[in-house]
Structures are given as structure tokens and as C-alpha cells.
Design a protein around this motif. Structure first.
Motif, short mmCIF file in Angstrom:
data_model
loop_
_atom_site.label_atom_id
_atom_site.label_comp_id
_atom_site.label_asym_id
_atom_site.label_seq_id
_atom_site.Cartn_x
_atom_site.Cartn_y
_atom_site.Cartn_z
N PRO A 12 18.72 10.84 -7.27
CA PRO A 12 18.52 10.41 -8.67
C PRO A 12 19.87 10.27 -9.38
N TYR A 13 20.77 11.21 -9.12
CA TYR A 13 22.08 11.13 -9.78
C TYR A 13 23.15 11.79 -8.91
N ILE A 14 24.09 11.00 -8.42
CA ILE A 14 25.15 11.47 -7.54
C ILE A 14 26.14 12.34 -8.32
N ALA A 15 26.47 13.50 -7.78
CA ALA A 15 27.38 14.37 -8.51
C ALA A 15 28.36 15.11 -7.61
N SER A 16 28.54 14.66 -6.39
CA SER A 16 29.46 15.38 -5.51
C SER A 16 29.98 14.43 -4.44
N ARG A 29 32.68 19.61 3.94
CA ARG A 29 33.31 20.86 3.53
C ARG A 29 32.63 21.43 2.27
N ASP A 30 32.30 20.55 1.35
CA ASP A 30 31.62 21.02 0.15
C ASP A 30 30.22 21.54 0.47
N LEU A 31 29.57 20.89 1.43
CA LEU A 31 28.13 21.07 1.61
C LEU A 31 27.77 22.25 2.50
N ALA A 46 31.61 28.26 -6.24
CA ALA A 46 31.34 27.50 -7.46
C ALA A 46 31.43 26.00 -7.22
N CYS A 47 32.19 25.61 -6.20
CA CYS A 47 32.41 24.18 -5.99
C CYS A 47 31.25 23.52 -5.24
N LYS A 48 30.27 24.32 -4.81
CA LYS A 48 29.16 23.73 -4.04
C LYS A 48 28.31 22.84 -4.93
N PRO A 49 27.90 21.67 -4.42
CA PRO A 49 27.06 20.79 -5.23
C PRO A 49 25.77 21.50 -5.65
N VAL A 50 25.35 21.25 -6.88
CA VAL A 50 24.06 21.74 -7.37
C VAL A 50 22.95 21.13 -6.51
N GLY A 51 21.95 21.91 -6.16
CA GLY A 51 20.84 21.41 -5.35
C GLY A 51 20.10 20.27 -6.04
N PRO A 80 15.82 14.61 7.60
CA PRO A 80 15.18 15.79 6.99
C PRO A 80 16.11 16.98 6.82
N ALA A 81 16.87 17.35 7.85
CA ALA A 81 17.70 18.56 7.73
C ALA A 81 18.76 18.38 6.65
N LEU A 82 19.35 17.20 6.59
CA LEU A 82 20.37 16.93 5.57
C LEU A 82 19.75 17.00 4.18
N GLY A 83 18.57 16.42 4.05
CA GLY A 83 17.86 16.49 2.77
C GLY A 83 17.63 17.94 2.35
N ARG A 84 17.27 18.78 3.32
CA ARG A 84 17.02 20.19 2.98
C ARG A 84 18.29 20.90 2.52
N VAL A 85 19.39 20.64 3.20
CA VAL A 85 20.66 21.26 2.80
C VAL A 85 21.02 20.86 1.36
N ILE A 86 20.86 19.58 1.08
CA ILE A 86 21.22 19.10 -0.26
C ILE A 86 20.26 19.62 -1.32
N ALA A 87 19.02 19.76 -0.97
CA ALA A 87 18.04 20.30 -1.92
C ALA A 87 18.32 21.77 -2.24
#
Lengths: 245, 245, 245, 245, 245, 245
Positions: free
Chosen positions: C42-46, D85-87, D223-228, D236-243
Motif C-alpha cells: 500500500p505504501y513503500i517505506a523502506s 540487511r534491514d529486513l 529501530a531501523c527495521k521496517p514497520v510491518g 509467501p515467506a517474504l510476505g510474512r517477514v514483511i508483515a
């Protein structure tokens, strides 16, 4: 030796106080020949004004360079410096550049403290022009502009000391440059209150002009000199210098 | 829209050829109002000349800015640009800066190819002033100075193509800027012979002037504007702008 | 002209508001063809999300570039920009890069103000990618993340004005960029309250896309173009572009 | 320990040769788990391809990170590195970055020698991304592209030695990195012919992955980790990590 | 493998605690051979002291390098590092450099947190020496000097956590290096309280020494090695190394 | 005034020739007090040797600073400079730094020409230490090492002129520094054959020492001074300086 001290500002009182300091540094080593801009501005404070005053500076140097051993451009911000250096066959020193490079030989990181936030932008540009931004901890100034430039030194003394102390303690400067002709002469007065070396730009510029002149480097056949060319409407002496190439 | 095209050089033929190219880029979007420097130099080629011509540029803008939407400074090297930008309340675009920043939006590394080694130094300074030196692969020029600037474009065509090709193959440029007013209009002619994008600075400057003007950004109350101050001996309109602050 | 406006985010409302602004800038000069990402976020932020969305951006451009004069990547952060520029034979403009380089032509130092501390890191990386970090005064944001991105603009208006003012007064910016698609259109509304030029990135990107397209530079035979090669599993049009080289 | 060796290229022979070298460096300290890209390109050679392959790299890591102690991205150019690295909550090492930073700990100035001029641009970008361009003496390559990447190492051996010698003698490098997976394993073979340290990137990357993993740094609450956030159409696995965020 | 751990400081307790940490990282992979400076200073804290202690470091390495696989210089500030690297034919790792370059492989921006403002200047110089200042968010320290260096770690624990948190939240660091031998071992203890990766320099240096040694790079015929020459008054082993060239 | 001229090399003939040149620059303004290193190397040519000789330099200054107005470190490469500057309460000038900063006040870009490729690396490091690498066009040297350092000046005269000319014409330098004590005094001899300013480092250093000393800046209470501390095994006077803090 004879040093031409060109004040690109029109304020004679500034020229006088700078000349007095320059004479103190030069002692009997050199005669100081001061010159005040015949037109332009009472006090240059921006890049636009420096563009105009820099051209006037070139005229003043062209008119009076005969018999000189070096030139000092007596305005922190160094209007006309790069052009003058290319054009004339003798050392040309700017107050800001001389202070910055002297600072770089006396410490690791330097700060500029000055009397008005109005100068911040232009002074930071000057440091960038030297290439030494990585050793620069920034310009510290009072938050508001003091319009009576001539009295800035007296009115703001305590503020300037406090700013210099913050430049040392918070920013990590080990040399503090008091920027701007209105602060000429203040450095030795406040040095005891600042835990760092405190530099006066007109003194630094005079010392550097003497240093560079003493090297007796030949300026004759520099490849970087502009090719001679005709011009229209320039002050006669400047036109002749440019025509000669 | 109306765009003021200020040629800081005195050569009317250059103004004409730049105006013709600018009109082609602007089409019916804007009227191009060309202006040739009334004094100064036939062709600016050094920092000293730029100091003087830049002051004349400020005068020309002050005299003619009324009713304009943007200003183009029509000399690669951008005399007077920084000062003009601080002073006037409309977009001011320089040929070198516009070409460099346009190049930075079209590729990763850019080169400047020009007609004389005499220009190298000043052009490299211009790139440094933009802050983009790390993406700059250098100035490529013929080894000797061609004094007949007006015919440089024709006499040196094959050399310039060869230099541009070396800028791509040896230096890794993906955009080549043909620097200097005498080469105006050459870019599309040689583009097919150079395996990179080839930019014409006057076209880039016109496109950028239109772009910035179209943003309709308010220039009203900029904190960075110089404080108003009196002056002596300036052209009247410029004096008024500086007095107003 | 026709400009492809690719929104790498999946939020149609953002696409709509960006398209409306782009149309205002383009007027009758160009048709804006908006496109919303069919998958992704929905919105890229990283940077991780930009890696994925950038690949989707390449697909979207490959699918729709036919008949276009330029491409705008409509996400501040410019996912896919460098790759797209190498790959496609037309100008590709990123919102962050266009805003930063436009700012660099309108002032000396620029700031980015945005709606969430979450964006700080990525936006600073974007500026670094342009090479202009030395003229960048930093990213200013509220201290806490506002999760309702869609309402950020209204909820945070006063905060954003205050941040912009601090960017000018404390950091010395003379141009403020309002970063992030959720702030699209806010610039003219708050410009009167900020003593600096205030830039809207989608407007800057549209103006730059028009500018670069108007130069009609030939993209034919760039040496920097990737050599053609086979691929597996790519969207068909993108695979064809990469195969062609 | 277990190290995931992700080859973003689809060429299994490359994966095999890199895995063999990695196993030699790791000895009995770690199990090497090699993985070849299931889609994408036989051999990545540009920023556009890296954009796409980097997204595939994230998928591969998400699918196989379980139980791993560190990840090696096995392509000189490090596709997907910053995002990974961020993820992910474990050390992720790129071949180019690991080689460059190892070089920076073994000498003062380093060069990259590789098999094709086609890689020059992308590799220089990689060094710039590390921030160490000032210690980089450039990329040296043969002048023409050798299309049979798999045989480059054998066909070009003498050329590569000559290029490495020039990097040392002419450019002043004291470490030479042999860039690109096709040259994996060549370093020790030619080291005796080059008066400098010669580094193999896959060996450097393996050593660095082991080094960083051995520090057992906690990745928990960065703190630098992207917000879910939700996503559409991701593996699927990548989607889960990002979520999860 | 055998790693020589040279402590340029004279404090045996520091050597012991560093050796204990190094042994934990090395496990059964390498024997740690610790050495404490026989003369010099209890604790080096300035560039002048580093000049002297660095020369002593060279002596210590020359005396004990026989049979070693790598050397760790166990003082944050890396006295003698550049010279040792040129002189000796094995990997030499400095605590500050190893921590900084490891940080650069684990995050985007790193901070140094240490126990005294006295160290600020020297540590910032160390980062500058690596070339990575652009990714450095600065040194954070308590405001006053804690003279009992040995107890700094316990007395200042809460302050150091607070400083580390500010480095993350205010300065944008994603890796925090706890600089200075007196803080050795603190990193894992406070890691849970800091939203970033927290690095221990002696652990990083040990891991890097193992990594570089495992590459088994040939040091034989480096062009950068100083030409052999006679000397007077040096410790015998060091004199022999320098004479051999 | 009295200037302490410390030669960190053991070669008395070099000290003599440098002292003669320094006396010529100083005239009757200052007494030159020359000092030759009592131990160390005949001629320092690497960073390892500079580490050792720099410590000896600190001893020499501590032993003889009493009654001096400034110190000149008489070796191009400036061994011990940073430490000496922090430690001693008077101006300390290095030959390389003084030459580089003087060059930066006399032109835009400077080159170093020296007698052996062996010095290249160390001299480039010296320029980097000043922060002025962006204005540095590089070190030019003959391709092979001339082992008879004492006769380099005579044997290589024609080569050095040719190198200086190439530095001007090919690299764009407008100032050429003749680096290295063995070339002391050569500058005025070849100046007429080089189309640029030619600087002698010992002359520049003397002029700068006089300049900085003439400013009479108070060194009293610098915050950057190392905290006093005990030491073991140092030369007595140096130990006392460090103990005093």
C-alpha cells in the motif's frame, strides 16, 4: 615590502582599524597601503554584494598593484579573490581563506564565530570554497541581526565569548576564527576566556601575505593565466591588465 | 510566459544563436527576451572575467526582470548566478548548472567536451560549485586553443566527436555536455556519432527555466534574502533592488 | 506529449492525487497516463520494500512505455530509478531526485520535511544517491510515526509548518521539499508560512519530465545500455526489453 | 554454524564453484547451504538486472533463512543487500562489499580487476555504495566484452594478470580484488605474479559471514527495521517477514 | 592459528580482559597470545600518546610476530596500524578500524559511544582514517571526564545506555560501537536496552583477525612495502625487519 | 624570534641544506636552530618509518622547545605533526602541510613532484591528512627509484622539469610542490622552465612558522590538550610534558 590592503567595503573606519592591526603584525617588515572602496556598499554581507564588490576589488588592485609585494582583500568572504589570483602576478590573500588555512595549521577543527546570523550562509560558502569543510565545525552567531554593525563588537562581546565556548565544548573546535571586519581586534581580548586558539582574520591575512611574498615565487609564465583580450567599459587599468593576458 | 535570456558576453551573434535554440525549446510556451551585455568582454573565459561580467549580469537582470517568469544566464560558467538567485524573486538558471543537473537526471556520470583547453579550469570549477564532482568524468578539449571562437564549431567538429567518444569509452560518461556558447546547436548534429546522450546547455537551460517557472513557487519572504542596504555607484535599478532587500 | 506516471505503491487514491497535480503542472502540454502498482505494498517505506517495488516498477514501465515521451516514478525514494534509466530509451524521472535537483537550482541548501520518522533513513539514502549530500541540511520529521498515512497531511499540518520553519532557521535551508506522496499538494498551502521556497515533489517531477522530454535527446546507441540477455520468469514485456539490450 | 549462500544468478555451475571455495574457507566451522536463483538471469551484469534479481534474492533468503547463522549474497554487485540487511535478523554479507571492506583492512588503496568492460559501471557504483570511493583506484578490465562468461577465467588469464599489475604500478593499489563470480578461485593462482595482495570475493564474503556471525550480536529490537505491513503478490515467506516487521 | 594481541597500553588488567573476550570469540580456532606494552602509558588517550605508543607497538610486533597468523592492536584508536600493515607480512587488525568496518557490514550508519569526552577527538580522527566519515553519526560521551578509567564501565553504565539510545533515536545510527578498552565486554550486557546492534571492538577485531588470516593471502612481494634501510637505536628485531625491506 | 628546525632524518647534510634555505627566508627576523635526529633513519620514506621517527620528533621538540617561538618539522611527510600540535604550546609546522596550504593560497590545484615512486603513497596520504585532496592533482615521480637520494636532485633535474610540466599541462596544476628534503632549493632553479608557481617546502614551512608565530596566539588553556598522565620509559623531557598535560 609593501602590502596593498584593499577594503571592498566603503567604510573608512573599518579600513583604519584593519590597517592598524595589519601594521602591528607587519611591524617594520612591510608598509601597509590601505584602500577603501570608492563605490559599492558600506558593508558587504551577501553573495550578490560580493559579486559586485569583487569586480570593484579587481579595479582597485589593478589601479594600485604597481610596486606592491602582495595584496590583502580585507573583507571576510574574500570578494574577487579567485579572479584576482588568476589575473595579477603577485600573491593575493583573502581574509576568510587566510584565517581558515592558518587555523588548519594550528589545530584539527575550526569554527567561525561572527556577529550576525545574516552572515552564516556566505561564510559557510567561503569555507566550502577552500575545500576544508570536513574540518569545519560550523558558523556560530547570535540569533538576531544587530543592525549597528559598527558597534557589534562592543554590544555583543559576552555573547561572542559564549558562542566561542560552545564552539569548543559542543562542536569540538580547537581553533575559533572571529569572522567579519567589525570584529577585527577582538581576538586577543577574549582569548583568555575561550579554551581554544582564537584567530583574528586580518592578522592572519597579513601574516599570510608576508609569508607568501617572502617566498619570492616567480609569477611570470603561468599556464593558468587568462588569455589576453579586449574589453569595453572597464576601469582603464583593469582593462589593460586583461588585455595584456 | 516570458524568459529573459541574458548573454553576459558582448557578442550579438552568440545571443542570436542562443535565442534561436531557446525559442525552439520553448515553442509557444514562452516568449524569449534576449539581451546582450552592453559592456564587458566579447567572450568570457576565466574566473576574473566572470567576476566582472557577473556584476554586469546582475545589472542586466535588475533592468529587465519586470514581467519575466524566469531568467537564463547565457554563458557556460554561469557568471553572477549565485548572487542573482539570492537577489531576485524569480527562478534564475545558469547554462552550466542546468546542463549538469539535467545530465544528472539522464545518466550516472557526465563529461564536458569543449573547444579550448583554456576553458578547462573554469568549467571544472563550475561543476564543483554544483556539488556533483563525484559524478563528473572531467573536461575533454583539443590540446591547443583555437582563437577564432566563432568558427570553433565548424573547424573542430571532427575533434569534438572524437573527444566525446573518448569521454564515453575511456572515462565512462553516459551523458556528454557540449560546453560553451560557441558550440550551441551542435549537440543534435553529432549525437548520432556518440554512444551516449549529448546535451546542449542552452537547450537544457531553457527547459529548466520553463520547468522551474511552471512550479509557480512563491519567492516572497525568503530568510536567505540579503538584508536591504544603501549603495553607491551602482546602476540605478540594481541599486533599488539591493536597497529594497 | 504523453507522460507515464507510475505509482509503485498500490494505493489508488495516491495515484489520483498525484495525477491531478501532475495535470495541473502539465496543462495542455502533455497527457498524464497514471498507473497504480498491481501488487506490492500500500505504501513503500523502506529499502527492502523499494527493492521489490522497484522491480515491479520496471515491469510497469515495460508494459506501458509504448508511445510515451517520459516516465515519472511516483514515489519519493525513487524505486527502480537507476535500473529504469539504464534500460529504457526515454527520460525517467524520480520524485525524490527531481525534487532534490530542482531544489539545487533554486537555492543553496535544501531540507526534506516529511510526516514520519520511519522515512528518515530511506530519504537520506535518496539524497546521497544524487551526490548532493553536501548541500542537504537533513530530514526533519515529527518524532512519532502517524500510522494513518492517508490523513497525515491534515493531522500534521501545524507540525509540518513548524518543522519547515526550523529547517530554515536552525538548519539554514533555503528550499524545503515536502517529501512523500501523502503530502502531495501541501506545498502551496503552507508556503506563506515558511520563509523559504517550498517544493512539491510530484510537481517538480512532472516539470522535470516535461523538461527532459522537450530536449528530444537521442537515446539510440548508448554504450551504457545493458547487453541483451535471456531471462526466466519475468513479466513478458520486461523480458523482451532485457533480451533486446 | 550454517551459512546460506544465495546465488542471485541462475547458473548452477557458478553456485557450485562458489560453494566449493566457501567450504574451503569455512572448513569444519560451518555448513555451506548453496542456493541458485530459480528465475531471473544466467548472469547479472547491470543495475536493471540487479533490481530484479535483488527482489528474487529477498525471496530466496525469506524461504531459507530458518536455522541459518548468516547469509552470503553470491554475486559481485550485491543485489538486494541493503534491503536484506534491514529486513532479516541475521548478518547478510555481499561479495563486493565484503571484498572491499576486507581490502580496506589489508591495505590502503584497492583496485577491482574484472573480465569485461560491461561490468565497470555497476562495480564502481558498488564501491560508491560502501562509501570508500576515496580509497578506490578504479576498475580495470579488458577493452572488449568476452561473451562466454564461463570461460572468461581461462581465456583472459594473461590479460587479467597484466591488468592487475597495472593497477598496482600505475594506479597505486596495494590490494587487488578479482571481481565477478566467473573469476572465483583465480586469486591464489595469479597471486605470485602480482606485487600486491590479491583477494577472492567469495572467500572474503565467506570469511566475513563467519566473522559477523561469530559476534553473536542481538538483532532483536532494531529501530531501523521496517514497520510491518501487508503486501500483495509476494512469495509467501517474504510476505510474512514483511508483515511481521 | 595463533593471534598476537598487542596491548599498546601498560595496564595488564586491560590485556587480561581483552584476551578473555578474544578467546571467547576465537574458541578453539586460534590461540590468543596477549602482550602488554613494556613502556609508554597506562592508558593512551591522545594522538601524541598514540604516536609514541604506535612506535612501541611496532617493536612488540617485530619481537613476537614469529609463528603468528595475524596481529590485533588492542587499543581503540589503532596506534601504529598503518605502519605495521606496510611493514609486516601478515594481517594486522586495529580495534577501531575493525569495529567501524564490521559496523559498516551490519548497518548503514554507526555511532561510537565512549566513557569520556577526552576521547572524542581521537576517535573521530580514527573514523576519518577509515574513509567512512559519511556513514558516521558521531561520538557520544558523558560531558565530564571520569578519571578512574578502570571503573568507567560500572560507574557509567546507565549513562552509556542513555547515550547509545540517543545515538539511535536522534542521530539515526543502526549500529553502536562501544569504544575504548575500558568498555570491553559491556556490549552484550546492554544490548537489550539499545534498539540497534551493539558492537564490542575487541570482539570485532578478533573476528576480523581470524577472517583475514583465514584467507591465506600471500604477502610476499608487495610493491607497497618500504624499501629496506639501515637504522640506529631501534629495538633489534624491529631494526632487522626494516633493514630487510 | 627563534625557530626550532627539527630534522627527523639522521642525515646532517640535509639538515644543513634545509637550515640554509630557512635562514634565507627568515633573514634577520628569526634565528634558525637546526637539530638532526640522534637515532632513527638516514631518510624516512614510509609510514612505518614515520611512526618511529615521529616519536623521536616529539622527544626532540620536548628537549629543545624552551625559548622557541615555533617548530618546523623538516621532513616532507610531517612525522609526529598531529601529536606535536596537541602537545606543545607553540606553533608546529610540517613541511608537507605548509607547502600544501601555501599552495592552496596561491592557486586552485596543486601537484607534488618528487624524486622516487617510493614516496608516492606516503605523500598522497599527507595531502589526504590536510583534507585538500579535492584540489590535489596527484604525485608525479620518475618511474624507477634512484637509490642515491643525496644526488637525486642533480641526476634527475631534467626528469623533474618534465614531470612538473606534465603536472601543469596534463593534470591542470597551477602550483607545483617539489616534495622531499633531497629536492630542497631546487624550486627557484627550475621555476623558469615550468609554466606554474613552483614551491619549495622548506621555504614554505619557514614562512608559515614565522607567520603563525607572528600572530602571538595564546596557547594556554586549550580544551583539546591531552590530560596529563604518567609514563614509563620516555625521554625525560617528553615524559614531563606529557605528565603536565
Amino acid at each position: 615590502m609593501r602590502l596593498l590592503l584593499v577594503n571592498p567595503n566603503m567604510t573608512t573606519a573599518m579600513t583604519d582599524s584593519m590597517a592598524a592591526l595589519a601594521r602591528k603584525v607587519a611591524g617594520d617588515r612591510a608598509e601597509i597601503v590601505p584602500l577603501t572602496a570608492p563605490r559599492g556598499f558600506p558593508y558587504i554581507a551577501s553573495r550578490a554584494e560580493a559579486q559586485i564588490a569583487g569586480a570593484i576589488t579587481l579595479e582597485m588592485i589593478a589601479d594600485h598593484q604597481q610596486g606592491m609585494d602582495a595584496v590583502i582583500i580585507g573583507a571576510f568572504g574574500d570578494p574577487g579573490l579567485a579572479g584576482a589570483r588568476d589575473l595579477f602576478d603577485l600573491p593575493v590573500v583573502g581574509m576568510a581563506e587566510a584565517a581558515v588555512l592558518s587555523a588548519a595549521m594550528m589545530g584539527e577543527r575550526f569554527s567561525i564565530v561572527t556577529f550576525s546570523p545574516v552572515m552564516r550562509r556566505w561564510y559557510a560558502d567561503c569555507v566550502a570554497a577552500t575545500g576544508l569543510s570536513a574540518r569545519f565545525t560550523g558558523v556560530r552567531t547570535p540569533e538576531t541581526h544587530q543592525p549597528d554593525v559598527g558597534r557589534a563588537r562592543d554590544l555583543l562581546r559576552a555573547d561572542l565569548v559564549a558562542l566561542a565556548r560552545r564552539a569548543v565544548v559542543e562542536d569540538g573546535a580547537d581553533v575559533v576564527i572571529l569572522g567579519g571586519a567589525p570584529l577585527a581586534g577582538l581576538a586577543p581580548e577574549i582569548a583568555g576566556e575561550v579554551p581554544a586558539l582564537v584567530l583574528d582574520p586580518i592578522c592572519a591575512a597579513t601574516a599570510q601575505a608576508l609569508a607568501l611574498a617572502s617566498l619570492r615565487v616567480g609569477f611570470g609564465a603561468r599556464a593558468c593565466k587568462p588569455v589576453g583580450k579586449p574589453s569595453v567599459g572597464l576601469a582603464p587599468a583593469l582593462g589593460r591588465v586583461i588585455a595584456a593576458g
